[in-house]
Design a protein around this motif. Structure first.
Motif, PDB file in Angstrom:
ATOM      1  N   MET A 174     -34.309 -28.752  -2.104  1.00 37.55           N
ATOM      2  CA  MET A 174     -34.461 -29.910  -2.985  1.00 37.55           C
ATOM      3  C   MET A 174     -33.100 -30.351  -3.511  1.00 37.55           C
ATOM      4  SD  MET A 174     -37.205 -29.911  -6.078  1.00 37.55           S
ATOM      5  CE  MET A 174     -38.834 -29.798  -5.371  1.00 37.55           C
ATOM      6  N   PHE A 175     -32.304 -29.377  -3.967  1.00 38.49           N
ATOM      7  CA  PHE A 175     -30.955 -29.700  -4.463  1.00 38.49           C
ATOM      8  C   PHE A 175     -30.099 -30.297  -3.334  1.00 38.49           C
ATOM      9  CE2 PHE A 175     -31.614 -26.067  -7.662  1.00 38.49           C
ATOM     10  CZ  PHE A 175     -31.977 -26.934  -8.686  1.00 38.49           C
ATOM     11  N   LYS A 176     -30.217 -29.697  -2.159  1.00 43.84           N
ATOM     12  CA  LYS A 176     -29.427 -30.141  -0.990  1.00 43.84           C
ATOM     13  C   LYS A 176     -29.742 -31.602  -0.658  1.00 43.84           C
ATOM     14  CE  LYS A 176     -28.769 -28.918   3.882  1.00 43.84           C
ATOM     15  NZ  LYS A 176     -29.296 -28.048   4.946  1.00 43.84           N
ATOM     16  N   ARG A 177     -31.054 -31.928  -0.693  1.00 38.85           N
ATOM     17  CA  ARG A 177     -31.490 -33.304  -0.411  1.00 38.85           C
ATOM     18  C   ARG A 177     -30.823 -34.307  -1.340  1.00 38.85           C
ATOM     19  NH1 ARG A 177     -37.298 -32.264   0.777  1.00 38.85           N
ATOM     20  NH2 ARG A 177     -37.864 -32.440  -1.384  1.00 38.85           N
ATOM     21  N   HIS A 178     -30.492 -33.833  -2.528  1.00 38.60           N
ATOM     22  CA  HIS A 178     -29.895 -34.729  -3.531  1.00 38.60           C
ATOM     23  C   HIS A 178     -28.404 -34.491  -3.686  1.00 38.60           C
ATOM     24  CE1 HIS A 178     -33.669 -36.566  -4.940  1.00 38.60           C
ATOM     25  NE2 HIS A 178     -34.171 -35.479  -4.395  1.00 38.60           N
ATOM     26  N   GLY A 179     -27.800 -33.887  -2.652  1.00 38.49           N
ATOM     27  CA  GLY A 179     -26.340 -33.793  -2.602  1.00 38.49           C
ATOM     28  C   GLY A 179     -25.719 -32.669  -3.408  1.00 38.49           C
ATOM     29  N   THR A 180     -26.551 -31.668  -3.811  1.00 35.69           N
ATOM     30  CA  THR A 180     -26.008 -30.538  -4.568  1.00 35.69           C
ATOM     31  C   THR A 180     -26.222 -29.259  -3.769  1.00 35.69           C
ATOM     32  OG1 THR A 180     -26.535 -31.640  -6.651  1.00 35.69           O
ATOM     33  CG2 THR A 180     -26.206 -29.279  -6.770  1.00 35.69           C
ATOM     34  N   ALA A 181     -25.153 -28.548  -3.499  1.00 35.88           N
ATOM     35  CA  ALA A 181     -25.287 -27.286  -2.747  1.00 35.88           C
ATOM     36  C   ALA A 181     -25.821 -26.197  -3.671  1.00 35.88           C
ATOM     37  CB  ALA A 181     -23.937 -26.875  -2.189  1.00 35.88           C
ATOM     38  N   ALA A 182     -26.746 -25.390  -3.175  1.00 34.73           N
ATOM     39  CA  ALA A 182     -27.313 -24.299  -3.984  1.00 34.73           C
ATOM     40  C   ALA A 182     -27.303 -23.010  -3.170  1.00 34.73           C
ATOM     41  CB  ALA A 182     -28.728 -24.647  -4.407  1.00 34.73           C
ATOM     42  N   THR A 183     -26.843 -21.932  -3.804  1.00 30.42           N
ATOM     43  CA  THR A 183     -26.775 -20.621  -3.156  1.00 30.42           C
ATOM     44  C   THR A 183     -27.719 -19.678  -3.877  1.00 30.42           C
ATOM     45  OG1 THR A 183     -24.394 -21.085  -3.175  1.00 30.42           O
ATOM     46  CG2 THR A 183     -25.079 -18.957  -2.274  1.00 30.42           C
ATOM     47  N   ILE A 184     -28.458 -18.881  -3.125  1.00 27.61           N
ATOM     48  CA  ILE A 184     -29.333 -17.869  -3.735  1.00 27.61           C
ATOM     49  C   ILE A 184     -28.531 -16.574  -3.826  1.00 27.61           C
ATOM     50  CG2 ILE A 184     -31.486 -16.574  -3.471  1.00 27.61           C
ATOM     51  CD1 ILE A 184     -32.512 -19.086  -1.851  1.00 27.61           C
ATOM     52  N   ILE A 185     -28.431 -16.030  -5.037  1.00 30.46           N
ATOM     53  CA  ILE A 185     -27.512 -14.912  -5.279  1.00 30.46           C
ATOM     54  C   ILE A 185     -28.223 -13.747  -5.961  1.00 30.46           C
ATOM     55  CG2 ILE A 185     -25.303 -14.268  -6.376  1.00 30.46           C
ATOM     56  CD1 ILE A 185     -24.791 -17.319  -6.695  1.00 30.46           C
TER      57      ILE A 185
END
Length: 372
Positions: A174-185
């Motif tokens: 969802m974040f990626k679709r809106h131009g924000t990279a998200a990493t699961i940590i």
């Protein structure tokens, strides 16, 4: 949840999130994750839910001035942001009145809840869509002093082993679709990149050995958390249920149940009244270490009395009868009401049988709410 319901929900998710494979969805969508049923609430109950949330938010404001000294003793900084993905969990009693079970600063299933409403083509009782969910996170980023393009970390202990790991993947997409990279940590691997963390980790005060590094980064403002410890302290620590009952500065919400602090209560009286009580630790969540007074043993009672527990007036869930596989079946349910600051976002019912919301009941699981 019959295979057909699971499969059709997976088909729906694949269309929305093509970067996640069918195999991954199949492995991560539990059989009883979603219910085929809906719960109907009256417009009055909906109105009351929003009213209760507003009142608890007023108690949060009261706490910022009246309880700040207590927070200082935890040696944690006070951040400037709030907490994303919070919920107020209620029962509806026999008189159709709300009873607060707990406030949860890191509630699961908000992103999946959007998908659930979309899957059933049911309108959410409150206008709340994917854009609103993302706006909440963007507001949190802004309050922490970041641009909306800032990378986001999604943090938990052993995230891939969590029951709703699927939701982490959905947020990431969802974040990626809106131009924000998200990493699961994993909490053990947190660094100063990304600096903003959507926090699903349940050591709320960062006190465990495993949290030491994260605590240090948080206290030195090298990372920001949402949800964060200050909001947990003001709203979700069970000690607040005691403080709110004792204060007389502002009106108590009608859903606030009477509570005993076991550090101060009369043991004999509590033992006598145990069948009307529910025992839970001050700093825990869900059904972790929670005991129904009606079935508590004397030895467990002695233990909880010595520990950091409260005894809350027993609250019984509502029951509804549905026809499942041709058989009239009774389900208990509670209402998970998501909110950001003082605004209600979505209501999800959790249907179950037995003692706790377990996602293991045929026909049970997360369910949409219809207002009618």
């Amino acid at each position: 949840m019959g295979m057909s319901l699971k499969s059709s929900f997976i088909q729906h998710l694949i269309k929305k999130y093509p970067d996640i494979s069918a195999e991954v969805f199949d492995a991560l969508v539990a059989e009883q994750l979603i219910s085929p049923f809906q719960v109907t609430l009256s417009p009055e109950v909906l109105k009351n839910i929003q009213h209760q949330i507003t009142q608890y938010w007023s108690l949060r404001d009261w706490g910022t001035s009246h309880l700040a000294e207590k927070y200082i003793s935890l040696d944690l900084r006070k951040p400037k942001n709030f907490s994303a993905c919070m919920s107020y969990d209620f029962h509806l009693n026999a008189d159709n009145q709300l009873e607060l079970i707990e406030i949860n600063t890191n509630a699961a299933f908000l992103a999946l809840g959007l998908e659930l409403y979309d899957f059933y083509n049911i309108q959410n009782a409150v206008p709340f869509m994917e854009k609103d969910l993302l706006d909440m996170f963007m507001n949190e980023l802004q309050l922490c002093g970041y641009a909306s393009t800032e990378n986001i970390g999604i943090v938990d202990s052993k995230p891939a082993e969590q029951r709703l790991y699927l939701e982490f993947l959905i947020y990431q997409q969802m974040f990626k679709r809106h131009g924000t990279a998200a990493t699961i940590i994993d909490v053990a691997d947190v660094t100063t990149s990304p600096q903003f963390l959507y926090n699903r980790y349940t050591d709320f005060y960062l006190q465990d050995e495993a949290s030491k590094h994260l605590r240090s980064l948080f206290n030195s403002s090298q990372v920001n958390l949402s949800p964060q410890p200050w909001d947990y302290f003001l709203l979700a620590d069970k000690q607040r249920l005691i403080d709110w009952n004792l204060q007389s500065d502002i009106e108590k919400p009608s859903s606030l149940l009477p509570v005993h602090d076991l550090a101060l209560a009369n043991k004999e009286e509590i033992w006598k009244d145990r069948k009307n009580l529910f025992f839970k630790p001050k700093n825990s969540f869900g059904s972790k270490q929670a005991y129904r007074g009606a079935s508590i043993s004397k030895s467990t009672f002695e233990t909880v009395f010595a520990d950091n527990f409260i005894a809350q007036q027993m609250s019984h869930p509502s029951e509804i009868e549905m026809v499942y596989d041709g058989i009239p079946t009774k389900y208990k349910f509670d209402l998970r009401c998501y909110a950001y600051q003082d605004k209600l976002q979505m209501i999800i019912a959790r249907l179950y049988q037995g003692q706790t919301t377990n996602l293991r009941t045929a026909g049970g699981g997360f369910a949409c709410v219809i207002i009618g």
